[in-house]
Write an enzyme that holds these catalytic residues in place. Structure first.
Site, short mmCIF file in Angstrom:
data_model
loop_
_atom_site.label_atom_id
_atom_site.label_comp_id
_atom_site.label_asym_id
_atom_site.label_seq_id
_atom_site.Cartn_x
_atom_site.Cartn_y
_atom_site.Cartn_z
N HIS A 133 0.85 -1.18 0.00
CA HIS A 133 0.00 0.00 0.00
C HIS A 133 0.89 1.24 0.00
CE1 HIS A 133 -2.85 3.00 1.50
NE2 HIS A 133 -3.83 2.14 1.30
N HIS B 166 -1.92 4.24 15.10
CA HIS B 166 -3.27 3.96 14.62
C HIS B 166 -3.17 3.04 13.41
CE1 HIS B 166 -1.83 7.60 12.59
NE2 HIS B 166 -2.63 7.33 11.58
N GLU C 40 -3.29 13.85 11.67
CA GLU C 40 -4.31 13.53 10.68
C GLU C 40 -5.71 13.73 11.24
OE1 GLU C 40 -3.58 9.47 9.68
OE2 GLU C 40 -1.61 9.85 8.82
N HIS D 297 0.56 2.33 11.74
CA HIS D 297 1.63 3.30 11.54
C HIS D 297 1.61 4.39 12.61
CE1 HIS D 297 -1.97 4.55 9.33
NE2 HIS D 297 -1.56 5.81 9.37
#
Length: 439
Positions: free
Chosen positions: A282, A361, A331, A325
Site C-alpha cells: 500500500h 493507529h 491527521e 503506523h
C-alpha cells in the site's frame, strides 16, 4: 452556469462586454463609471507561479463596504491554539456526526481541532457547521483561506467573483478576506477547514510526471456575476478569531468583471486520478494529495488535503488497507459518504477522527482480521469518499470536542482484541544463557 477552467490560470470574465480595460489595469476612467481595485493573495514580490492577484471592476470599491460594527461572539469557532479553549490530544479520537444546530451557519460552527493559530498565520482549524435554507449573513474572513465540503445536500457560494455551486462530493475554496455568502435549498452539515498558512497549490508530481492526481483543468472558477439592487446586507467580519457585524445598505457582490489568478474555485473530488500500487504494498497517503499548503520547510506541508475515493485494489501478496503506523504528521479525517475500508464500523458519514503526530493507529481489529485472509483478486472500492487534513503541527482539540456527546469515548477499544503474534522459531539452537556478565 458556466465556469472558467484551470487551476491558477490567468482568467478574464465580464458580465457586460467592455467592462475590462484593454492593455492596462487602472485607466483614468473605467468603463461604465466602475472602480478598479486590485485584490492580492500574496506578497507583491512573490515569485512567478506564487504571485496571486486579481483586478476587480466594481460598482463601489471595498472601502465602501464598511460599516459601524458591533462585536459579536461565536465561542465555538476557535482560531487560537492556547490553553484557554483547547487541550492536548494524546490518544486517537473519534466523533459521531454532530447534531444540527439552529440559526445561521456562522453561529453553528463547532471547531473540533486546531493547529497553529490565526494570529501566527500558520496551521489550520477543522470544524463542522449546519447550513439551513434561510437568510444567511455575508462573511469576510481575514484569518484564513476556507475550504468547505457539504455532506448531504449541495450548497451555493456567492462571492465577489461570482457564484459557485458545490455538490456533495465536491469542495469549494474561498480566498482569505473575500466576501462570501453560503446558501442551500436543503439543510446540510458541512466540513469547514481554515487554512491559516500559505494558499493552497497543487502538489509537485515529481516522478509521477505531468498527469495524474488532481488535474489542473478540473478546477473551476466563477464567471462575473453581480447584485445590482440596493438591498440591506448583513455582514460578519472575522479577524484573529474575533467577530464584528454590521449592515450595509447595498450588496458587496458588485463586481461586473475581473481578471487574474486569485479567486474562489471548486473541485469535484470524484475526478481525482487515483494512483496506487499495481505490484505490491500500500503506498503512502501522500499519493492521494489533492491540495497542499506549503510551509517554509521544503517537502513539509502546512496542510495537505488528501482524498480516498473509488479505486481498484490489485496489489499481490499485500495487506491492502492502510497498515498500522505512527506518523510525524497529524491527521484529521472525515467521511462524506460510504464506508472507509480501514474503519468499516463506527466511522460514519459526517463524523470525524483525529490521530495526532506520533499517535499509533491503523485498521480496527475486525478490518485487520478480514483483510489478512481475504482473497487477493482485483477488488474495487466503490461508493466511498473520505478525506484527510494532514498537518505538520500537532492538532489540539477544543473544549467542545473534548466534551461533546458525539465523542466516541470507547474509540480506542476497536484495537482491544488485537492478539500477540504467535510464533515458533525452528531450526535454531537454544540461545546461550548469560548471567552476571559471563557465558
Amino acid at each position: 452556469m458556466s465556469y472558467l477552467n484551470g487551476f491558477r490560470n490567468y482568467h478574464s470574465t465580464e458580465a457586460y462586454a467592455g467592462v475590462l480595460p484593454i492593455g492596462q489595469n487602472s485607466p483614468q476612467q473605467c468603463q461604465f463609471g466602475l472602480y478598479a481595485e486590485q485584490i492580492s493573495g500574496s506578497a507583491f514580490t512573490a515569485p512567478n507561479g506564487h504571485n496571486l492577484r486579481s483586478w476587480m471592476y466594481r460598482i463601489r470599491p471595498s472601502v465602501a463596504h464598511r460599516g459601524d460594527g458591533e462585536s459579536v461572539e461565536f465561542d465555538h469557532w476557535v482560531s487560537q491554539s492556547d490553553d484557554s479553549k483547547t487541550h492536548i490530544a494524546f490518544d486517537p479520537l473519534r466523533w459521531n456526526p454532530l447534531e444540527n444546530i439552529e440559526g445561521h451557519w456562522i453561529e453553528s460552527v463547532r471547531t473540533l481541532t486546531i493547529a497553529g493559530s490565526a494570529s501566527s498565520q500558520t496551521g489550520m482549524s477543522a470544524s463542522m457547521a449546519t447550513l439551513h435554507p434561510q437568510q444567511q449573513p455575508v462573511l469576510q474572513n481575514h484569518d484564513a483561506e476556507m475550504l468547505v465540503m457539504p455532506i448531504s445536500a449541495p450548497i451555493t457560494l456567492r462571492t465577489e467573483y461570482g457564484v459557485l455551486d458545490v455538490a456533495v462530493g465536491s469542495l469549494g475554496v474561498i480566498p482569505r478576506s473575500a466576501f462570501v455568502a453560503l446558501s442551500t435549498e436543503k439543510m446540510t452539515q458541512i466540513y469547514l477547514l481554515e487554512n491559516y498558512g500559505a494558499p493552497f497549490e497543487l502538489p509537485s508530481r515529481g516522478a509521477i510526471g505531468a498527469n495524474g492526481l488532481a488535474n489542473e483543468r478540473d478546477f473551476e472558477y466563477p464567471t462575473a456575476s453581480y447584485i445590482e439592487q440596493q438591498t440591506a446586507t448583513w455582514v460578519i467580519e472575522k479577524r484573529e478569531g474575533r467577530f464584528r457585524e454590521f449592515t450595509l445598505e447595498h450588496s458587496p457582490f458588485d463586481v461586473l468583471g475581473w481578471h487574474g489568478n486569485h479567486a474562489p474555485y471548486r473541485y469535484d473530488l470524484r475526478r481525482f486520478n487515483t494512483l496506487g500500487s499495481i505490484s505490491y504494498d500500500h503506498p503512502d497517503p501522500s499519493i492521494f494529495t489533492v491540495l497542499t499548503s506549503p510551509s517554509q520547510t521544503a517537502g513539509v506541508a502546512n496542510i495537505d488535503v488528501v482524498v480516498f475515493g473509488d479505486r481498484w485494489l490489485v496489489a499481490e501478496n499485500t495487506f491492502r488497507p492502510p497498515w498500522y503506523h505512527r506518523n510525524v504528521m497529524a491527521e484529521f479525517m472525515g467521511l462524506i459518504y460510504g464506508t472507509y475500508d480501514a474503519k468499516p464500523n463506527g466511522f460514519l458519514p459526517g463524523g470525524a477522527s483525529l490521530h495526532n503526530a506520533g499517535s499509533p493507529h491503523g485498521p480496527d481489529y475486525d478490518a485487520f482480521s478480514t483483510a489478512s485472509v481475504s482473497e487477493l483478486s482485483p477488488h474495487k472500492l466503490s461508493g466511498t469518499l473520505a478525506f484527510m487534513f494532514e498537518t505538520s503541527v500537532p492538532q489540539r482539540i477544543t473544549s467542545f470536542a473534548a466534551n461533546a456527546d458525539e465523542r466516541q469515548n470507547d474509540y480506542v477499544d476497536c484495537w482491544k482484541d488485537i492478539q500477540p503474534a504467535s510464533f515458533i522459531i525452528t531450526g535454531s539452537k537454544e540461545p546461550n544463557k548469560k548471567s552476571n556478565g559471563q557465558a
